[in-house]
Design a protein around this motif. Sequence first.
Motif, short mmCIF file in Angstrom:
data_model
loop_
_atom_site.label_atom_id
_atom_site.label_comp_id
_atom_site.label_asym_id
_atom_site.label_seq_id
_atom_site.Cartn_x
_atom_site.Cartn_y
_atom_site.Cartn_z
N VAL A 92 1.12 9.34 4.64
CA VAL A 92 2.33 8.53 4.78
C VAL A 92 2.15 7.17 4.12
CG1 VAL A 92 3.83 7.34 6.44
CG2 VAL A 92 3.11 9.69 6.87
N SER A 93 0.98 6.58 4.28
CA SER A 93 0.72 5.26 3.69
C SER A 93 0.77 5.32 2.17
CB SER A 93 -0.64 4.74 4.15
OG SER A 93 -0.67 4.55 5.55
N VAL A 94 0.21 6.39 1.59
CA VAL A 94 0.23 6.56 0.13
C VAL A 94 1.67 6.73 -0.36
CG1 VAL A 94 -0.41 8.08 -1.77
CG2 VAL A 94 -2.11 7.46 -0.06
N LEU A 95 2.45 7.57 0.33
CA LEU A 95 3.85 7.78 -0.05
C LEU A 95 4.65 6.48 0.03
CD1 LEU A 95 4.60 11.18 1.73
CD2 LEU A 95 4.31 10.79 -0.72
N CYS A 96 4.38 5.69 1.07
CA CYS A 96 5.06 4.39 1.20
C CYS A 96 4.67 3.47 0.05
CB CYS A 96 4.70 3.73 2.53
SG CYS A 96 5.45 4.50 3.97
N GLY A 97 3.40 3.45 -0.29
CA GLY A 97 2.94 2.60 -1.38
C GLY A 97 3.62 2.97 -2.70
N VAL A 98 3.72 4.27 -2.97
CA VAL A 98 4.37 4.74 -4.20
C VAL A 98 5.84 4.31 -4.21
CG1 VAL A 98 5.12 6.79 -5.47
CG2 VAL A 98 2.79 6.67 -4.54
N THR A 99 6.52 4.48 -3.07
CA THR A 99 7.93 4.11 -2.98
C THR A 99 8.14 2.62 -3.20
OG1 THR A 99 8.40 5.91 -1.43
CG2 THR A 99 9.94 4.07 -1.45
N VAL A 100 7.33 1.81 -2.54
CA VAL A 100 7.49 0.36 -2.64
C VAL A 100 7.25 -0.11 -4.07
CG1 VAL A 100 6.50 -1.85 -1.94
CG2 VAL A 100 6.97 -0.09 -0.23
N VAL A 101 6.19 0.39 -4.70
CA VAL A 101 5.89 -0.02 -6.08
C VAL A 101 6.98 0.44 -7.04
CG1 VAL A 101 4.29 0.31 -8.01
CG2 VAL A 101 3.40 -0.13 -5.71
#
Length: 418
Positions: A373-382
Amino acid sequence: MSELRKSMGGVVGTFVALSTILGSGMMILPGTSYHQLGRSAWMPWAIAALSVVPLLYCYAWLGRRYPAASGVAHYSEVALGPATGRTSGMLATFALVTGIPATAITGGRYLAEFSGAPALAWAFPVVVLAAGTVVACLGANVSGKLQVTLLLGLFALVVCTAVIAIGSHGPAVPSTSLPGFSALGTTLTAVYVAFTGWETVAFTFEEHKSSDAIPRIFAASYLVVVALYALLLLGLFAVVDSDDPTLDSAPLLILAERALGDLGRPVTLLLVVATITANVCASVLALSRLVFGMARSGYLPASLSRVRERDANPVTSVVAVGLVLTVIAVLGALGLVPFEALFVVSGGVYFVLYGVGAAAFAKLADGARARVVSVLCGVTVVAVTLLAGPPMWLCWALFAVVLIGTTLFDRRRQVSRR
């Protein structure tokens, strides 16, 4: 330490969440996206709807375990330290103080244009903010029940209008042709605003009877929001060509007029009033809770953390919030504060707070699922930050400047105490 009373159940909590999320974006964004991309407009909506899921998971997880009135300010303080918590709280307050008047002004402009009464452009924002303040003074439960009534009416109007439009004109098949990358990115950035608001809902979590209901509230409100936007898009596809200029100013009006004929205009006005009133009431309630939580933590004057004895309602913070919002709304309606700037700043800061919440989740949550989930959030935010361009970069820069200033201030205060 003052605490808020846990009086809000799951059903009322879900409607409060929906009121917070469904705002002025519902009146404009389906039309502008269709005007820009034609029947490919569903693509940025689908991307935004899917990409926001990990971020909602983060906030649902945090809200269930840390149900505090200061929301992201509390989460980030626990995970990332006092300076980040204070910075997040300050920017959340700033975003709401600019975003709520902008929403009220949007409703006033809509009503003024389509009712033929220009005075509504400034009178409606004042009246709806005063009403939101009075309702918040009556308590979270009263505010929540009002929002249930308003939103049930709103849902009935939207669903009936869209279904009649599609049924009478025939469904139009969405296009599968990919739009240009630049056009898709620009539209996606705008559409993302329609999927912000859950971070604001977090400011009411301290008043929920059971924090275990928070993930269900997020899931239910998410599904309803996605369904309503899908209906509006499909309704517009069915009744109007994408090159119609009305799509950029009054998509709900053209949808209602094509579906309901002479009833279209009064139905549109009812939709606007219900949407804006519910959103303002929910947002005033949320902001007053954030201000209360910040004051309780020592970041704002202590007087704002007082609660009324009989119902533990922070009336002082409610009144202070109502007065500030009304002043800004009047200045914006009169053109003394740039109206567009209110939306740009609030929308960008909302997204920054999504990123901060995701960072807090990444620090506090354990396990393989949390890492994914943290990786997916990071990709979305960037990705969204890069697509959005300079306005979004400015909001991240604002966060960095406030964080640095807060850190230096805290260090100097610690040195002076020694």
